[in-house]
Design an enzyme around this catalytic site. Sequence first.
Site, PDB file in Angstrom:
ATOM      1  N   LYS A  15      -8.660  -1.623   5.461  1.00 39.76           N
ATOM      2  CA  LYS A  15      -8.891  -1.979   4.061  1.00 39.76           C
ATOM      3  C   LYS A  15      -7.967  -3.113   3.613  1.00 39.76           C
ATOM      4  O   LYS A  15      -8.367  -3.992   2.847  1.00 39.76           O
ATOM      5  CB  LYS A  15      -8.701  -0.748   3.166  1.00 39.76           C
ATOM      6  CG  LYS A  15      -9.916   0.185   3.256  1.00 39.76           C
ATOM      7  CD  LYS A  15      -9.769   1.425   2.400  1.00 39.76           C
ATOM      8  CE  LYS A  15      -8.852   2.412   3.065  1.00 39.76           C
ATOM      9  NZ  LYS A  15      -9.248   3.823   2.924  1.00 39.76           N
ATOM     10  N   ARG A  17     -15.031  12.541   8.007  1.00 41.93           N
ATOM     11  CA  ARG A  17     -13.770  13.201   8.400  1.00 41.93           C
ATOM     12  C   ARG A  17     -13.389  14.276   7.403  1.00 41.93           C
ATOM     13  O   ARG A  17     -12.878  15.335   7.767  1.00 41.93           O
ATOM     14  CB  ARG A  17     -12.649  12.160   8.505  1.00 41.93           C
ATOM     15  CG  ARG A  17     -12.793  11.245   9.710  1.00 41.93           C
ATOM     16  CD  ARG A  17     -11.922  10.004   9.561  1.00 41.93           C
ATOM     17  NE  ARG A  17     -10.537  10.343   9.309  1.00 41.93           N
ATOM     18  CZ  ARG A  17      -9.677   9.569   8.628  1.00 41.93           C
ATOM     19  NH1 ARG A  17     -10.075   8.411   8.129  1.00 41.93           N
ATOM     20  NH2 ARG A  17      -8.445   9.962   8.452  1.00 41.93           N
ATOM     21  N   HIS A  31       0.840  -1.202   0.000  1.00 47.40           N
ATOM     22  CA  HIS A  31       0.000   0.000   0.000  1.00 47.40           C
ATOM     23  C   HIS A  31       0.869   1.244   0.000  1.00 47.40           C
ATOM     24  O   HIS A  31       1.809   1.346   0.780  1.00 47.40           O
ATOM     25  CB  HIS A  31      -0.895   0.012   1.242  1.00 47.40           C
ATOM     26  CG  HIS A  31      -1.757   1.235   1.319  1.00 47.40           C
ATOM     27  ND1 HIS A  31      -2.974   1.325   0.682  1.00 47.40           N
ATOM     28  CD2 HIS A  31      -1.563   2.423   1.932  1.00 47.40           C
ATOM     29  CE1 HIS A  31      -3.480   2.513   0.897  1.00 47.40           C
ATOM     30  NE2 HIS A  31      -2.656   3.205   1.660  1.00 47.40           N
ATOM     31  N   SER A  85      -7.851   3.353   9.144  1.00 48.54           N
ATOM     32  CA  SER A  85      -8.528   3.386   7.849  1.00 48.54           C
ATOM     33  C   SER A  85      -7.746   2.558   6.826  1.00 48.54           C
ATOM     34  O   SER A  85      -8.311   1.696   6.133  1.00 48.54           O
ATOM     35  CB  SER A  85      -8.645   4.852   7.401  1.00 48.54           C
ATOM     36  OG  SER A  85      -8.998   4.962   6.049  1.00 48.54           O
ATOM     37  N   ASP A 105     -15.498   2.452   7.106  1.00 51.24           N
ATOM     38  CA  ASP A 105     -14.430   3.377   6.717  1.00 51.24           C
ATOM     39  C   ASP A 105     -14.915   4.348   5.652  1.00 51.24           C
ATOM     40  O   ASP A 105     -14.589   5.539   5.689  1.00 51.24           O
ATOM     41  CB  ASP A 105     -13.203   2.609   6.211  1.00 51.24           C
ATOM     42  CG  ASP A 105     -12.122   3.564   5.694  1.00 51.24           C
ATOM     43  OD1 ASP A 105     -11.623   4.357   6.513  1.00 51.24           O
ATOM     44  OD2 ASP A 105     -11.824   3.548   4.501  1.00 51.24           O
TER      45      ASP A 105
HETATM   46  N1  URA Z   1      -5.900   7.096   3.082  1.00 48.78           N
HETATM   47  C1  URA Z   1      -6.833   6.280   3.637  1.00 48.78           C
HETATM   48  O1  URA Z   1      -7.147   5.218   3.104  1.00 48.78           O
HETATM   49  N2  URA Z   1      -7.415   6.649   4.775  1.00 48.78           N
HETATM   50  C2  URA Z   1      -7.107   7.802   5.403  1.00 48.78           C
HETATM   51  O2  URA Z   1      -7.687   8.062   6.439  1.00 48.78           O
HETATM   52  C3  URA Z   1      -6.147   8.648   4.814  1.00 48.78           C
HETATM   53  C4  URA Z   1      -5.552   8.267   3.651  1.00 48.78           C
END
Ligand code: URA
Length: 433
Positions: free
Chosen positions: A187, A168, A82, A183, A161
């Site tokens: 994922k 947010r 990631h 977050s 999320d």
């Molecule tokens: N990328 C994400 O997937 N989540 C966040 O909160 C910030 C950047």
Amino acid sequence: MRVYDLIYKKRQGEALTREEIKFLIDGYTAGDIPDYQLSAWAMAVFFQGMNEEEIADLTMAMVESGDMLDLSPIKGVKVDKHSSGGVGDTTTLVLAPLVSAAGVPVAKLSGRGLGHTGGTIDKLEAIPGFRTDLALNEFIENVNEVGVAVAGQTADLTPADKKLYSLRDVTATVDSIPLIASSIMSKKIAGGADGIVLDVKTGDGAFMEELEEAEKLARTMVEIGKRLERKTIALITDMSQPLGYAIGNALEVREAIQTLQGNGPADLTELSLQLGANMLLIAGRVGDFQEGYNLLEGLLQSGAALEQLGRLIQAQGGEAAVIEDERRLPQARYNVPVLAGEEGYLAAIKTKELGLLSVEIGAGRARKEDAIDPAVGFVLEKKVGDRVQPGDTLLVIHANNGDLEGIKERARKAFLITAEKPVLTPLIHKIIN
Ligand code: URA
Ligand code: CA
């Protein structure tokens, strides 16, 4: 349990229990807890933080809010990578075929561009015919047959999320390390990863501009991985200038092809080898980092990794001949150079500004529903530290609209040229595991 009491408790700086966190996340996902209460809680988290146990509990509560991909029909250790997002970050296009050419299955879910940063799914869709909307069974079949698949999210992963992220975004609570870390990790875990290699970017083109903040985020995510039994390594890497030379979708596909031919930019090649070697290490494919690095280098030299890109493209309906003939990729009508006005060294590039400009000429979206133009973008001809003479090309704008005076001027201003040779920033700042 009363939501009010949980907001109050966090506001006072106390830690919430796993049950309390799950109550908030489940209630919010189901629509039983209103936005205003979760906003207040997120703001309390922003100011008071969370301890490591709370962050791991929040991550799992978000994972459990939706589906989890079951990748068990794929043999072997599934390692995901990631990137926290950057400008011209072409790495996944190189890594996915490269790592799978080494015999480690790559089942990768990727995203679209966000803000000034590009996304792998948009880049792959620049290849004529390439499909990213694979159903789960097709995704798994492709990994088993070809060794690699890269797709957008179709399953209902981490709905908590999605909802919380949108909240947010409009309540000034995005840049909270516990919220970002949970977050991202939720994922990856919902996507079925056994191990995770994180590329946390720092510098002007990253979301976490300061090295210290990037390091805190990286450490937090590695700690979540440890608590949730996913082997996790984080590399903190430079985004103070674009990665490689190309910014823009088809242009980055071309750059990935050149890299897989062994003729890529030094920084993109090195970062791909470093991230890839760590993926092989976590997958247990090699005994140490150097063995992985050497193995991958050999796969670039031999052409095996490029062939694997061809198979990936073919399996997802794309025109695999692009790997031999770049002219089959979308081409922009205009190529407009931006020239240097003075002599010296290129000392800095306003990377975020170039990312934003690339969005303006159509390489990204201003609004979610906008279409992007796969052909357009920028190709740098100079990188930080290079000598510059007046009249040298700094970058070439690839555009389909000829009216570029404003863009040209802003692009020129993104390059800082000084008389003194600048001190170079390392490509890899730190490795955390
Ligand atoms: N990328 C994400 O997937 N989540 C966040 O909160 C910030 C950047
Ligand atoms: Ca690039």
